[in-house]
Design a protein around this motif. Structure first.
Motif, mmCIF file in Angstrom:
data_model
loop_
_atom_site.group_PDB
_atom_site.id
_atom_site.type_symbol
_atom_site.label_atom_id
_atom_site.label_comp_id
_atom_site.label_asym_id
_atom_site.label_seq_id
_atom_site.Cartn_x
_atom_site.Cartn_y
_atom_site.Cartn_z
ATOM 1 N N GLN A 185 -3.715 2.612 -8.574
ATOM 2 C CA GLN A 185 -5.104 2.247 -8.270
ATOM 3 C C GLN A 185 -5.299 0.740 -8.376
ATOM 4 O O GLN A 185 -5.968 0.129 -7.548
ATOM 5 C CB GLN A 185 -6.061 2.973 -9.220
ATOM 6 N N VAL A 186 -4.689 0.130 -9.377
ATOM 7 C CA VAL A 186 -4.775 -1.329 -9.530
ATOM 8 C C VAL A 186 -4.124 -2.020 -8.335
ATOM 9 O O VAL A 186 -4.672 -2.984 -7.784
ATOM 10 C CB VAL A 186 -4.122 -1.783 -10.856
ATOM 11 N N GLN A 187 -2.971 -1.525 -7.907
ATOM 12 C CA GLN A 187 -2.296 -2.113 -6.748
ATOM 13 C C GLN A 187 -3.182 -2.018 -5.510
ATOM 14 O O GLN A 187 -3.273 -2.977 -4.728
ATOM 15 C CB GLN A 187 -0.966 -1.410 -6.493
ATOM 16 N N ASN A 188 -3.846 -0.897 -5.322
ATOM 17 C CA ASN A 188 -4.735 -0.742 -4.177
ATOM 18 C C ASN A 188 -5.935 -1.684 -4.275
ATOM 19 O O ASN A 188 -6.358 -2.264 -3.275
ATOM 20 C CB ASN A 188 -5.215 0.708 -4.046
ATOM 21 N N THR A 189 -6.466 -1.857 -5.466
ATOM 22 C CA THR A 189 -7.592 -2.764 -5.654
ATOM 23 C C THR A 189 -7.188 -4.195 -5.336
ATOM 24 O O THR A 189 -7.936 -4.929 -4.680
ATOM 25 C CB THR A 189 -8.131 -2.659 -7.088
ATOM 26 N N VAL A 190 -5.999 -4.594 -5.766
ATOM 27 C CA VAL A 190 -5.496 -5.938 -5.462
ATOM 28 C C VAL A 190 -5.394 -6.121 -3.951
ATOM 29 O O VAL A 190 -5.802 -7.161 -3.411
ATOM 30 C CB VAL A 190 -4.131 -6.179 -6.146
ATOM 31 N N GLU A 191 -4.889 -5.120 -3.264
ATOM 32 C CA GLU A 191 -4.776 -5.215 -1.805
ATOM 33 C C GLU A 191 -6.160 -5.288 -1.157
ATOM 34 O O GLU A 191 -6.356 -6.022 -0.183
ATOM 35 C CB GLU A 191 -3.976 -4.044 -1.249
ATOM 36 N N ASP A 192 -7.120 -4.559 -1.688
ATOM 37 C CA ASP A 192 -8.490 -4.620 -1.165
ATOM 38 C C ASP A 192 -9.064 -6.026 -1.317
ATOM 39 O O ASP A 192 -9.710 -6.549 -0.397
ATOM 40 C CB ASP A 192 -9.402 -3.613 -1.881
ATOM 41 N N VAL A 193 -8.838 -6.634 -2.472
ATOM 42 C CA VAL A 193 -9.329 -7.996 -2.712
ATOM 43 C C VAL A 193 -8.654 -8.976 -1.750
ATOM 44 O O VAL A 193 -9.317 -9.830 -1.163
ATOM 45 C CB VAL A 193 -9.100 -8.405 -4.185
ATOM 46 N N LYS A 194 -7.354 -8.820 -1.574
ATOM 47 C CA LYS A 194 -6.645 -9.689 -0.626
ATOM 48 C C LYS A 194 -7.235 -9.564 0.779
ATOM 49 O O LYS A 194 -7.419 -10.559 1.480
ATOM 50 C CB LYS A 194 -5.153 -9.335 -0.573
ATOM 51 N N ASP A 195 -7.539 -8.324 1.195
ATOM 52 C CA ASP A 195 -8.126 -8.106 2.517
ATOM 53 C C ASP A 195 -9.477 -8.793 2.645
ATOM 54 O O ASP A 195 -9.780 -9.406 3.673
ATOM 55 C CB ASP A 195 -8.278 -6.606 2.791
ATOM 56 N N GLU A 196 -10.303 -8.683 1.603
ATOM 57 C CA GLU A 196 -11.625 -9.293 1.643
ATOM 58 C C GLU A 196 -11.528 -10.824 1.679
ATOM 59 O O GLU A 196 -12.272 -11.475 2.427
ATOM 60 C CB GLU A 196 -12.464 -8.842 0.447
ATOM 61 N N ARG A 201 0.838 -1.212 0.000
ATOM 62 C CA ARG A 201 0.000 0.000 0.000
ATOM 63 C C ARG A 201 0.871 1.259 0.000
ATOM 64 O O ARG A 201 0.540 2.238 -0.661
ATOM 65 C CB ARG A 201 -0.923 -0.002 1.203
ATOM 66 N N VAL A 202 1.977 1.218 0.720
ATOM 67 C CA VAL A 202 2.897 2.366 0.748
ATOM 68 C C VAL A 202 3.508 2.570 -0.638
ATOM 69 O O VAL A 202 3.605 3.704 -1.124
ATOM 70 C CB VAL A 202 3.992 2.169 1.820
ATOM 71 N N LYS A 203 3.892 1.475 -1.279
ATOM 72 C CA LYS A 203 4.445 1.574 -2.633
ATOM 73 C C LYS A 203 3.415 2.153 -3.598
ATOM 74 O O LYS A 203 3.749 2.977 -4.456
ATOM 75 C CB LYS A 203 4.903 0.207 -3.124
ATOM 76 N N ALA A 204 2.167 1.711 -3.464
ATOM 77 C CA ALA A 204 1.106 2.222 -4.336
ATOM 78 C C ALA A 204 0.882 3.715 -4.097
ATOM 79 O O ALA A 204 0.710 4.483 -5.049
ATOM 80 C CB ALA A 204 -0.188 1.447 -4.112
ATOM 81 N N ALA A 205 0.903 4.130 -2.843
ATOM 82 C CA ALA A 205 0.722 5.545 -2.525
ATOM 83 C C ALA A 205 1.865 6.377 -3.097
ATOM 84 O O ALA A 205 1.643 7.458 -3.660
ATOM 85 C CB ALA A 205 0.621 5.740 -1.013
ATOM 86 N N ALA A 206 3.074 5.867 -2.988
ATOM 87 C CA ALA A 206 4.230 6.584 -3.528
ATOM 88 C C ALA A 206 4.142 6.691 -5.045
ATOM 89 O O ALA A 206 4.422 7.744 -5.627
ATOM 90 C CB ALA A 206 5.523 5.880 -3.120
ATOM 91 N N LYS A 207 3.720 5.616 -5.699
ATOM 92 C CA LYS A 207 3.578 5.634 -7.153
ATOM 93 C C LYS A 207 2.486 6.609 -7.569
ATOM 94 O O LYS A 207 2.623 7.320 -8.564
ATOM 95 C CB LYS A 207 3.270 4.246 -7.694
ATOM 96 N N ASN A 208 1.410 6.685 -6.798
ATOM 97 C CA ASN A 208 0.333 7.616 -7.092
ATOM 98 C C ASN A 208 0.824 9.060 -7.010
ATOM 99 O O ASN A 208 0.563 9.872 -7.901
ATOM 100 C CB ASN A 208 -0.851 7.395 -6.148
ATOM 101 N N VAL A 209 1.554 9.370 -5.946
ATOM 102 C CA VAL A 209 2.097 10.727 -5.782
ATOM 103 C C VAL A 209 3.069 11.037 -6.913
ATOM 104 O O VAL A 209 3.028 12.127 -7.504
ATOM 105 C CB VAL A 209 2.776 10.882 -4.404
ATOM 106 N N GLU A 210 3.923 10.088 -7.227
ATOM 107 C CA GLU A 210 4.876 10.276 -8.323
ATOM 108 C C GLU A 210 4.142 10.557 -9.636
ATOM 109 O O GLU A 210 4.524 11.442 -10.402
ATOM 110 C CB GLU A 210 5.736 9.015 -8.463
ATOM 111 N N GLY A 211 3.068 9.813 -9.859
ATOM 112 C CA GLY A 211 2.285 10.011 -11.074
ATOM 113 C C GLY A 211 1.619 11.371 -11.123
ATOM 114 O O GLY A 211 1.580 12.022 -12.170
#
Length: 60
Positions: A43-54, A6-16
């Motif tokens: 966003q895809v990385q976050n969605t994958v993490e959401d699915v893993k959580d569920e 999630r941290v990597k996804a957030a960093a990539k989002n900010v970079e983008g």
């Protein structure tokens, strides 16, 4: 939940977002597109993490 992912996804989002903004300011369409692509990837990385959580909730 993979906090590190999630941290990597957030960093990539900010970079983008930064890259897209630089592209907007300079008129560089390639930078804009690459920035938007990084945001979409995040966003895809976050969605994958959401699915893993569920799935984990269901299994536990």
């Amino acid at each position: 939940m993979g906090l590190q992912d999630r941290v990597k996804a957030a960093a990539k989002n900010v970079e983008g977002k930064i890259q897209e903004t630089v592209g907007d300011v300079t008129g560089n369409q390639k930078q804009q597109i690459e920035g938007k692509a990084k945001q979409a990837e995040a966003q895809v990385q976050n969605t994958v993490e959401d699915v893993k959580d569920e799935v984990k909730k269901i299994v536990d």
